[in-house]
Design an enzyme around this catalytic site. Structure first.
Site, mmCIF file in Angstrom:
data_model
loop_
_atom_site.group_PDB
_atom_site.id
_atom_site.type_symbol
_atom_site.label_atom_id
_atom_site.label_comp_id
_atom_site.label_asym_id
_atom_site.label_seq_id
_atom_site.Cartn_x
_atom_site.Cartn_y
_atom_site.Cartn_z
ATOM 1 N N LYS A 113 4.987 -2.061 14.440
ATOM 2 C CA LYS A 113 4.430 -3.518 15.138
ATOM 3 C C LYS A 113 5.123 -3.338 16.548
ATOM 4 C CE LYS A 113 3.748 -5.897 10.965
ATOM 5 N NZ LYS A 113 4.301 -6.502 9.653
ATOM 6 N N THR A 126 -6.777 0.394 4.566
ATOM 7 C CA THR A 126 -6.184 1.133 3.768
ATOM 8 C C THR A 126 -4.661 1.239 4.693
ATOM 9 O OG1 THR A 126 -6.303 3.144 5.294
ATOM 10 C CG2 THR A 126 -8.277 2.477 3.435
ATOM 11 N N GLU A 166 4.441 -3.713 2.149
ATOM 12 C CA GLU A 166 3.473 -2.647 2.381
ATOM 13 C C GLU A 166 3.416 -1.946 0.776
ATOM 14 O OE1 GLU A 166 2.167 -1.263 5.378
ATOM 15 O OE2 GLU A 166 2.762 -3.357 5.363
ATOM 16 N N LYS A 215 -1.371 0.054 10.464
ATOM 17 C CA LYS A 215 -0.797 0.372 12.091
ATOM 18 C C LYS A 215 -0.588 1.898 12.312
ATOM 19 C CE LYS A 215 1.128 -3.526 9.655
ATOM 20 N NZ LYS A 215 1.759 -3.360 8.083
ATOM 21 N N GLY A 269 1.882 -9.582 -2.444
ATOM 22 C CA GLY A 269 1.053 -8.895 -1.465
ATOM 23 C C GLY A 269 1.579 -8.973 0.052
HETATM 24 N N1 LIG Z 1 -0.593 -7.319 2.938
HETATM 25 C C1 LIG Z 1 -0.092 -7.744 4.120
HETATM 26 O O1 LIG Z 1 0.453 -8.752 4.416
HETATM 27 C C2 LIG Z 1 -0.776 -7.066 5.303
HETATM 28 C C3 LIG Z 1 -1.251 -5.615 5.248
HETATM 29 N N2 LIG Z 1 -1.374 -4.917 6.437
HETATM 30 C C4 LIG Z 1 -2.118 -3.364 5.961
HETATM 31 O O2 LIG Z 1 -3.119 -3.559 5.329
HETATM 32 C C5 LIG Z 1 -3.368 -2.331 4.697
HETATM 33 C C6 LIG Z 1 -3.663 -2.620 3.423
HETATM 34 O O3 LIG Z 1 -2.591 -3.182 2.416
HETATM 35 P P1 LIG Z 1 -2.949 -3.353 0.986
HETATM 36 O O4 LIG Z 1 -4.069 -3.796 0.741
HETATM 37 O O5 LIG Z 1 -1.524 -4.522 0.641
HETATM 38 O O6 LIG Z 1 -2.706 -2.123 0.378
HETATM 39 P P2 LIG Z 1 -3.304 -1.390 -0.961
HETATM 40 O O7 LIG Z 1 -2.270 -0.449 -1.528
HETATM 41 O O8 LIG Z 1 -3.073 -2.622 -2.001
HETATM 42 O O9 LIG Z 1 -4.646 -1.017 -0.829
HETATM 43 C C7 LIG Z 1 -4.871 0.302 -0.034
HETATM 44 C C8 LIG Z 1 -6.464 0.854 -0.492
HETATM 45 O O10 LIG Z 1 -6.711 1.761 0.358
HETATM 46 C C9 LIG Z 1 -7.235 2.655 -0.284
HETATM 47 N N3 LIG Z 1 -7.144 4.065 0.090
HETATM 48 C C10 LIG Z 1 -6.276 4.737 0.477
HETATM 49 N N4 LIG Z 1 -6.628 6.091 0.799
HETATM 50 C C11 LIG Z 1 -7.863 5.817 1.173
HETATM 51 C C12 LIG Z 1 -8.985 6.834 1.658
HETATM 52 N N5 LIG Z 1 -8.545 8.042 2.072
HETATM 53 N N6 LIG Z 1 -10.246 6.200 1.589
HETATM 54 C C13 LIG Z 1 -10.588 5.019 1.437
HETATM 55 N N7 LIG Z 1 -9.645 4.197 0.896
HETATM 56 C C14 LIG Z 1 -8.424 4.523 0.806
HETATM 57 C C15 LIG Z 1 -6.478 2.613 -1.682
HETATM 58 O O11 LIG Z 1 -7.345 3.331 -2.739
HETATM 59 P P3 LIG Z 1 -7.232 3.080 -4.163
HETATM 60 O O12 LIG Z 1 -7.431 1.809 -4.765
HETATM 61 O O13 LIG Z 1 -8.150 4.209 -4.743
HETATM 62 O O14 LIG Z 1 -5.620 3.300 -4.437
HETATM 63 C C16 LIG Z 1 -6.489 1.028 -1.915
HETATM 64 O O15 LIG Z 1 -7.632 0.672 -2.391
HETATM 65 C C17 LIG Z 1 -1.991 -1.374 5.305
HETATM 66 O O16 LIG Z 1 -2.234 -0.464 6.187
HETATM 67 C C18 LIG Z 1 -1.014 -2.698 5.360
HETATM 68 O O17 LIG Z 1 -0.095 -2.453 6.421
HETATM 69 C C19 LIG Z 1 -1.576 -5.462 7.649
HETATM 70 C C20 LIG Z 1 -1.166 -7.003 7.741
HETATM 71 C C21 LIG Z 1 -0.528 -7.409 6.817
HETATM 72 N N1 LIG Z 2 4.569 -5.379 4.925
HETATM 73 C C1 LIG Z 2 4.133 -6.295 6.256
HETATM 74 C C2 LIG Z 2 2.595 -6.795 5.962
HETATM 75 C C3 LIG Z 2 2.062 -6.971 7.136
HETATM 76 O O1 LIG Z 2 1.733 -6.419 8.167
HETATM 77 C C4 LIG Z 2 5.048 -7.406 6.293
HETATM 78 O O2 LIG Z 2 5.791 -7.439 5.756
HETATM 79 O O3 LIG Z 2 4.873 -7.827 7.533
#
Ligand SMILES: NC(=O)C1=CN([C@@H]2O[C@H](COP(=O)(O)OP(=O)(O)OC[C@H]3O[C@@H](n4cnc5c(N)ncnc54)[C@H](OP(=O)(O)O)[C@@H]3O)[C@@H](O)[C@H]2O)C=CC1
Ligand SMILES: N[C@@H](CC=O)C(=O)O
Length: 376
Positions: free
Chosen positions: A235, A108, A220, A132, A217
């Protein structure tokens, strides 16, 4: 819903019980990877018992990842129980009669979830996170996570927090474990901004490209976190703290792209209306000009984080094409590390630094490492 995949090739070691929080870009990729491991030793070592998002959760003795994934993908109703979304009950989902590892995977971007990391760790539940907000915000929370992990004898898997699973933190820790001292680090730590500056040619509006990066994707959930530099601030804080420099969040000097644009027009971004474009027109104009000037001398725009002399900076820099941090493609992150051992020529690590698949792989690498270790 299938509860048992019936595969356990190492009966002496019970499967680790896993709760997945977050079923967005990264969470779905975790489910895909787990689904692909069905019937393999890797799949057998991780038993998914809880999969939840902000709206609800599914829970069973053993969930079928492909089934959970299908429910999210095919538009069929997400019949999750909203009561199970309550974070206070996630530890119960992991309870069992055997001494299996318990692992929470945080996919999340939720501060509320990150607030719970110390509590879970103190209970002996391992936490593996892509978010993070645990290690990359206040020093108090960072310290609480370390203290709780020590107290609960639990591990905190943070590989996916920087470089989307690239072995950056691992190398910093390995160097120090071998007696090396880190003097400085510098790098491209935003995969989305790397992708944007690798593709931007001044013709297509930057705002359109930010939208493409979001859809791919790479950004953020709110791309403003990338454009303000807040994501990179987190980071460099995580890296600095791992390298033995316990910086506070406000000790990182960050040049926000949004503030850069505001400075040019005298507008304050904090005064912007909520419905304003993510990339306001002044930023479009500024980037067009900076790109043109850089291209005219064969240079590249790069958003660079630096840690040196006990301080850290994050800013947009124009680098000559021959600069070690200038090259790269796609979402490449690139980290240069100077240490006792690498005094003149830095150790350089480069590779894709954003995207759901690599991030999910980083998360599951950490989860597998924990699952394969012997429970106490
Ligand atoms: N995209 C990337 O390349 C990278 C991402 N990250 C990190 O990964 C994480 C996820 O990113 P991403 O998948 O793109 O985000 P999304 O917005 O696509 O997904 C976030 C998910 O978290 C859920 N969520 C929010 N609040 C809660 C809660 N209280 N309990 C349970 N679930 C919850 C959301 O629920 P709902 O579906 O109901 O909205 C959703 O399913 C972030 O912290 C991001 O910084 C890290 C490295 C790289
Ligand atoms: N939004 C972030 C995703 C990974 O942490 C990025 O652009 O690097």
């Amino acid at each position: 819903m299938q509860h048992d995949q019936g595969v356990n090739p190492t009966p002496s070691k019970p499967s680790a019980r896993v709760a997945l929080l977050g079923t967005g870009n990264v969470g779905k990729a975790v489910l895909d990877r787990l689904a692909a491991w069905t019937g393999t030793p890797r799949g057998a070592s991780l038993a998914l018992v809880h999969a939840g998002n902000s709206r609800g959760a599914l829970r069973a003795g053993r969930l079928c990842p492909a089934d959970v994934r299908r429910r999210l993908l095919d538009g069929s109703p997400w019949h999750a129980d909203p009561v199970l979304a309550n974070l206070s009950g996630v530890a119960d989902a992991l309870a069992g009669n055997d001494p299996a590892h318990r692992i929470i995977i945080d996919a999340t971007a939720s501060s509320e979830v990150a607030d719970n990391h110390p509590r879970w760790l103190a209970q002996g539940i391992h936490v593996v996170t892509a978010c993070k907000l645990g290690l990359g915000t206040t020093l108090e929370r960072w310290q609480a996570i370390h203290d709780a992990a020590a107290h609960g004898n639990a591990r905190y898997g943070d590989s996916a927090t920087v470089g989307a699973g690239l072995p950056l933190l691992r190398n910093i820790r390995d160097l120090q474990a071998g007696g090396d001292t880190i003097h400085a680090i510098a790098g491209v730590l935003s995969g989305s901004l790397a992708w944007l500056f690798n593709h931007y040619d001044g013709k297509k509006p930057f705002s359109e490209m930010v939208d493409e990066a979001r859809q791919a994707g790479y950004t953020e959930p709110d791309p403003r976190e990338d454009l303000t530099g807040d994501d990179v601030r987190r980071k460099i804080l995580i890296l600095a703290r791992a390298a033995g420099v316990p910086l506070a969040s406000d000790e990182v000097e960050v040049e926000s792209l949004l503030d850069l644009a505001g400075r040019e027009t005298g507008q304050d971004r904090h005064g912007a209306r909520r419905d304003d474009s993510v990339v306001p027109p002044p930023l479009e104009a500024l980037l067009q000009r900076r790109h043109r000037d850089a291209a005219a001398r064969g240079a590249q725009l790069r958003y660079i984080a630096r840690l040196q002399n006990g301080g850290a900076t994050v800013r947009l820099e124009t680098l000559d094409a021959t600069h070690p941090l200038a090259s790269g493609a796609g979402t490449d992150n690139k980290l240069a590390i100077w240490s006792d051992r690498y005094r003149d020529q830095p150790l350089v690590i480069q590779g894709p630094g954003a995207g759901a698949e690599v991030t999910a792989a980083g998360l599951l690498d950490d989860a597998l490492r924990i699952a394969r270790s012997t429970p106490d």
